[in-house]
Design a protein around this motif. Structure first.
Motif, PDB file in Angstrom:
ATOM      1  N   ASP A 279      30.266  40.822  41.781  1.00 30.33           N
ATOM      2  CA  ASP A 279      30.005  41.165  40.382  1.00 30.33           C
ATOM      3  C   ASP A 279      30.862  40.340  39.433  1.00 30.33           C
ATOM      4  N   SER A 280      32.164  40.317  39.674  1.00 33.20           N
ATOM      5  CA  SER A 280      33.071  39.619  38.756  1.00 33.20           C
ATOM      6  C   SER A 280      34.412  39.365  39.427  1.00 33.20           C
TER       7      SER A 280
ATOM      8  N   GLU B 104      30.148  54.332  43.255  1.00 32.77           N
ATOM      9  CA  GLU B 104      30.170  55.168  42.058  1.00 32.77           C
ATOM     10  C   GLU B 104      29.677  56.593  42.327  1.00 32.77           C
TER      11      GLU B 104
ATOM     12  N   PHE C 102      36.942  50.635  35.864  1.00 37.51           N
ATOM     13  CA  PHE C 102      36.353  50.452  34.542  1.00 37.51           C
ATOM     14  C   PHE C 102      36.483  49.028  34.020  1.00 37.51           C
ATOM     15  N   ASP C 103      37.261  48.192  34.707  1.00 37.61           N
ATOM     16  CA  ASP C 103      37.435  46.806  34.299  1.00 37.61           C
ATOM     17  C   ASP C 103      36.171  46.014  34.636  1.00 37.61           C
ATOM     18  N   LYS C 104      35.614  45.348  33.672  1.00 38.95           N
ATOM     19  CA  LYS C 104      34.406  44.556  33.900  1.00 38.95           C
ATOM     20  C   LYS C 104      34.727  43.231  34.576  1.00 38.95           C
ATOM     21  N   GLY C 105      35.980  42.787  34.479  1.00 37.09           N
ATOM     22  CA  GLY C 105      36.354  41.510  35.065  1.00 37.09           C
ATOM     23  C   GLY C 105      35.765  40.359  34.269  1.00 37.09           C
TER      24      GLY C 105
ATOM     25  N   LEU D 186      38.310  39.980  39.279  1.00 37.29           N
ATOM     26  CA  LEU D 186      39.176  41.001  38.682  1.00 37.29           C
ATOM     27  C   LEU D 186      40.578  40.497  38.382  1.00 37.29           C
TER      28      LEU D 186
ATOM     29  N   THR E  80      29.663  44.866  44.826  1.00 37.09           N
ATOM     30  CA  THR E  80      28.791  46.017  45.013  1.00 37.09           C
ATOM     31  C   THR E  80      28.213  45.974  46.418  1.00 37.09           C
TER      32      THR E  80
ATOM     33  N   LYS F 273      35.432  42.082  42.124  1.00 41.44           N
ATOM     34  CA  LYS F 273      34.711  43.348  42.094  1.00 41.44           C
ATOM     35  C   LYS F 273      33.355  43.062  42.734  1.00 41.44           C
TER      36      LYS F 273
END
Length: 140
Positions: free
Chosen positions: A61-62, A14, A125-128, A64, A84, A82
């Protein structure tokens, strides 16, 4: 018909607005990842493959999206997570399974990655959705 599960990681920095990408031996660009082995969960496989290919440690994280490809002789399901980067991740190092590892700007990556109809800005921007797994068979 051979069935294979592949995992890939969408790893976004980011602060620099960049994503981690690998150039494969066939010279195509993509997200780091690989094949899930029999004794691995998808999460374990992705963490191990990203570390092996890039020397970058990640946390998931999630979930997608999923891509599926089927032919007469194979059925491949690719799950994209997704993730990190953990710790110092400014200097990725590739191993022999990939040709190059690089943090790419979003405009550059959008032109290089073959994601069909999914723009990278949507993925940023997708949180998944939450990824959870249940191991009913303990690993020995």
């Amino acid at each position: 018909m051979k069935r294979t599960i592949q995992v890939e990681g969408f790893i976004y920095n980011e602060k620099k607005d960049e994503i981690l990408a690998v150039r494969r031996r066939d010279l195509s660009w993509g997200f780091p990842g690989g094949t899930v082995e029999k004794d691995q969960t998808m999460e374990e496989a992705l963490i191990q493959k990203v570390k092996q290919q890039t020397n970058v440690e990640i946390s998931i994280d999630s979930l997608l999206f999923c891509r599926e490809r089927r032919t007469e002789w194979e059925h491949v399901c690719t799950i994209v997570f997704k993730a990190t980067a953990i710790g110092d991740f400014n200097r990725p190092i590739n191993d022999e399974s990939v040709f190059r590892v690089k943090w790419l700007s979003i405009p550059t990556a959008d032109g290089l990655l073959a994601l069909e109809k999914t723009p990278l800005n949507k993925l940023i921007f997708d949180k998944g959705v939450l990824y959870d797994h249940l191991n009913e068979f303990p690993v020995s």
